[in-house]
Design a protein around this motif. Sequence first.
Motif, PDB file in Angstrom:
ATOM      1  N   ASP A   9      10.503  -1.451  -1.250  1.00  0.00           N
ATOM      2  CA  ASP A   9      11.280  -0.885  -0.157  1.00  0.00           C
ATOM      3  C   ASP A   9      12.766  -1.192  -0.269  1.00  0.00           C
ATOM      4  O   ASP A   9      13.603  -0.322  -0.001  1.00  0.00           O
ATOM      5  CB  ASP A   9      10.757  -1.417   1.178  1.00  0.00           C
ATOM      6  N   ASN A  10      13.097  -2.411  -0.629  1.00  0.00           N
ATOM      7  CA  ASN A  10      14.500  -2.827  -0.586  1.00  0.00           C
ATOM      8  C   ASN A  10      15.356  -2.143  -1.641  1.00  0.00           C
ATOM      9  O   ASN A  10      16.583  -2.210  -1.582  1.00  0.00           O
ATOM     10  CB  ASN A  10      14.604  -4.349  -0.727  1.00  0.00           C
ATOM     11  N   ASP A  11      14.738  -1.506  -2.624  1.00  0.00           N
ATOM     12  CA  ASP A  11      15.494  -0.792  -3.653  1.00  0.00           C
ATOM     13  C   ASP A  11      15.732   0.676  -3.295  1.00  0.00           C
ATOM     14  O   ASP A  11      16.353   1.405  -4.069  1.00  0.00           O
ATOM     15  CB  ASP A  11      14.761  -0.869  -4.998  1.00  0.00           C
ATOM     16  N   ASN A  17      12.253  -2.105   4.680  1.00  0.00           N
ATOM     17  CA  ASN A  17      13.704  -1.941   4.549  1.00  0.00           C
ATOM     18  C   ASN A  17      14.240  -1.334   5.845  1.00  0.00           C
ATOM     19  O   ASN A  17      14.000  -0.172   6.147  1.00  0.00           O
ATOM     20  CB  ASN A  17      14.022  -1.039   3.358  1.00  0.00           C
TER      21      ASN A  17
END
Length: 430
Positions: free
Chosen positions: A128-130, A318
Motif C-alpha cells: 500500500d505505501n508504495d 496507506n
Amino acid sequence: MLTTITRLRVNQIRHNSTVSLSILNYNKNEITLKIGENPITFKNVFLRDSCKSSDSIDESTSQKLFTTAEGATNLSIIEQPQIEDGGEEPTLKVQWDNDGKKVNSTYPLSFLLKHSTAKNNRVGKFFDNDRIIWDKHELESNLSSINHNYKDFLNNEETFFKALHNLNRYGLCFINNIPIPELTEMNDSNTNQWPVANIARKFGYIKPTFYGSLFDVKNLKKQAKNIAYTNTFLPLHMDLLYYESPPGLQMLHAIQNSTLGGENIFCDSFLAAEYVRQKDPKAYEALTKIPITYHYDNNNEYYYYKRPLVIEDNSITNDKFPKIHAINYSPPFQGPFEIGTVKETNTTEYEMFDDFIRGFKLFESAINDPQNQYELKLPEGTCVIFENRRTLHSRNEFNDSNGGDRWLMGTYVDGDSFRSKLRIGYRNFG
C-alpha cells in the motif's frame, strides 16, 4: 553479501528477540498473550487452523491436511501452553486435543505479530505505501521511472521488478526498444513468437478471450466487432467488464503507428473516484452501491455482468491512497440499468439513483479534465502495460490519409499473476 530478503529476515528476528512474549490466560475458546506491552487475544480455532506441524501441513506441497471444521471439532488444550525462549525468537507452544487426536503446535513471535492486526496481515501481500494517485503533472514528472528496456525487462530480474513496482505504484508503465517483429501476420500457429506475448508470459500466462490470445488493432476493420477496431474516437474505458473476472493487466505493443492522430490517453480512475468522495460523499456512496450493467451481445457472443462503479477495500493502510480495490467504467459496453430506475416496494435504490447520477457526472468531469490525463502517441517499438481495473485508456480518432499505417497488438494477463510476481519481487529485492 546478504540479499535484501535475508537482511529483512535477520532484522525481523533481531527485532522480535527484543520483544517479550508471555501468556496472560487461556480457556477452551481463546488464549490471551502479552506481546511487548500489548495484550492480544487469539481464538483457539484460529491457532489450531494455522498449525504447521507435519501432521497438519503436507511437507512437499505445503497444503493443509485438515479442514477448518475438523480443526474446530472437540478442540481443547491438554495442558497449560508454554513460551519457549531459547531459539531465534520467542515461541508459543500449545498441545491440542482435537477430537481425540493430539497435535503439538508452535507459533513463533513473528507469526503472532503478523496476525495481530489487519495492517500486519497485509505485509508481504499488498504494498500500500508504495502506491500513489496521479494526475498529468505527477505522471509526467516521473516518466523516467516508468519506462523500461525490452531486453532488460525480459532478462534482468531487477528491471522486471522495477516494472512490477511501477505498475503497483501508478497502474502504468512502458516497455521500449522492442525489435521489429520478423512476422507479418498473426495467427494461431505463431502466437508465442510475438514480442507482446513474450512480455505477457513474463508474468506467467496469457489470459485468452473471445478476441484470441493476442489481438490485432489495425487501421480499419470492416464489420468490426469492437469500436477499438475502427478509426472512431474511443472514449476512456476499461476492457471486458462484462466478464465475471475481467483481466487485471492489458498490454498494447505499437508495431506501426504513423497515421494521423490516434494518440493514446490514460487516466487514473482512483484519482477521479477520490475526487467524488471528497466533493460529495453521498454521491460517492451511491457509486459503491448501484450496479452498472455491462454486456457484449454481438458476433454470436452474449456476455453479461453487473458491478458498481467503485469497489472499495477498507483494509488498505496507506492514508494518502483511496481505499479502492477496483473501478468499473466502460461506457461503450454499458447496458440498461436494472436497479434503481423503477419505483417499487423497496425505494432505497430508487432514491439513491439520483445520488448515483450526480456522482457519475462528477466522476466523468474528473476523468475528462485534461489536467488528469496523460496523452502520447505510442512510439513504434513501445508496449504500454496498464492495470485494467484502475487505469482508464482512450484513443483519439485517426486516419491514414497521409499513407501511414496503424498496427497495435494487444493481450491480457490476470491480475493474480501480476500480484504473485510482485510479491516474489518484493521478497527478492525489497
